[in-house]
Design an enzyme around this catalytic site. Structure first.
Site, mmCIF file in Angstrom:
data_model
loop_
_atom_site.group_PDB
_atom_site.id
_atom_site.type_symbol
_atom_site.label_atom_id
_atom_site.label_comp_id
_atom_site.label_asym_id
_atom_site.label_seq_id
_atom_site.Cartn_x
_atom_site.Cartn_y
_atom_site.Cartn_z
ATOM 1 N N TYR A 140 12.690 27.008 -38.656
ATOM 2 C CA TYR A 140 13.336 27.083 -39.965
ATOM 3 C C TYR A 140 12.874 28.370 -40.638
ATOM 4 C CZ TYR A 140 15.076 25.312 -44.549
ATOM 5 O OH TYR A 140 15.742 25.131 -45.742
ATOM 6 N N LYS A 168 17.274 27.803 -37.690
ATOM 7 C CA LYS A 168 18.093 27.644 -38.901
ATOM 8 C C LYS A 168 17.722 28.808 -39.780
ATOM 9 C CE LYS A 168 17.824 24.666 -43.030
ATOM 10 N NZ LYS A 168 18.878 25.290 -43.814
#
Ligand SMILES: CC(=O)N[C@H](C=O)[C@@H](O)[C@H](O)[C@H](O)CO
Ligand SMILES: CC(=O)C(=O)O
Length: 303
Positions: A140, A168
């Protein structure tokens, strides 16, 4: 090629909001209701305990309760990604092991928060989480909150491992997104973070998206995705413009999540207020929230 099945991580993945009762305690019942709602709408997956889920504002046991509720309710229908980022590596590992035990489909983590960390430190942190389970891992990358700039070289090094299936990316540069896609290779997923750029992200290489505003209008993001997949770019752009008008209004409130939660409450999904320091919607702003909800419902009806 990765040994994991990657398709299930594509499409529209909702960054699920925190779910509390009236006293502000984590409510597994509310989490089940919310997860059920998204499964019925037909999204691809849920991202639990991330920014929208207020994982960083909750204790490890509260995070576990929420994840369990989501997996039990929709784990057979949707892909459930557990965000296990925490201030310490130790706590992230505890959460990752729990995620595996309860049947989440992947774990994901930001760099450990608060301290300014060297790339070596972040690498060791992520590696320790990755090594603690047999689940696939999604990096992330959200530099605007963590302060950590993920380099292409660290990304390439991480992506070389079978278990690291994607990133992400919530940084706003679609160029950076494209560079990560090129660097990660074909069997490495890049998932769009900024909801305002879903279509731009997809156009330049993202395989899908995980977003915090999807939760109040999943139908509209599914519509952008559908148009994009069918090559109807003009129409996709029209829907992205609509979504961006809504996001701009959502961001005009003292907290994005306060506004999103107030909207869901108007629709009969009471999942409580955000936890301090995130603010709920003030009574004086409720008229504006009601109007925005009507506007969103009006667009959803056109899908
Ligand atoms: C910085 C941030 O929190 N980004 C979220 C996830 O990537 C987005 O989903 C935003 O909440 C959304 O794009 C609204 O700006
Ligand atoms: C916003 C987002 O994607 C998250 O909740 O982490």
């Amino acid at each position: 090629m990765k040994s994991y099945h990657l398709d299930r991580f594509k499409g529209i993945t909702i960054a699920m909001y925190s779910c509390y009762d009236e006293q502000g305690n984590v409510s597994p019942e509310a989490a089940r209701r919310l997860a059920r709602h998204y499964a019925d709408v037909g999204v691809s997956g849920l991202y639990v305990g991330g920014s929208s889920g207020e994982g960083m504002l909750q204790s490890a046991s509260e995070r576990k309760l929420t994840l369990e509720a989501a997996v039990q309710e929709v784990g057979r229908e949707l892909t459930v990604i557990a965000h296990v980022g925490a201030p310490s590596t130790r706590e992230s590992i505890e959460l990752a092991k729990h995620a595996e035990e309860v049947g989440a489909h992947a774990v994901s983590a930001v760099p450990a928060i608060y301290y300014r960390l060297s790339p070596q430190s972040v690498e060791r942190h992520w590696q320790a989480i990755i090594d603690s389970t047999s689940l696939p891992f999604i990096i992330y990358h959200i530099p605007q909150t963590t302060g950590f700039q993920l380099s292409k070289s660290l990304l390439v090094k991480m992506a070389a491992q079978d278990k690291v299936i994607g990133v992400k990316i919530s940084a706003e540069s679609t160029f950076e997104l494209q560079q990560f896609k090129a660097a990660g290779g074909d069997d490495f997923l890049v998932l769009n973070g900024p909801d305002e750029q879903y279509l731009a992200g997809r156009s330049i290489g993202a395989d899908g998206g995980i977003g915090g505003t999807y939760g109040v209008m999943p139908e509209l993001f599914m519509q952008i995705e559908r148009c994009f997949a069918e090559g109807k770019l003009e129409e996709a752009r029209k829907w992205q413009f609509t979504v961006n008008e809504i996001i701009t209004e959502l961001l005009s409130f003292p907290s994005l999540y306060g506004a999103c939660k107030a909207i869901l409450k108007l629709r009969g999904l009471d999942i409580g207020e955000p936890r301090m320091p995130l603010l709920p919607v003030a009574e004086t702003d409720m008229e504006r929230v009601r109007a925005l909800n009507e506007k969103i419902l009006h667009y959803i009806a056109q899908v």
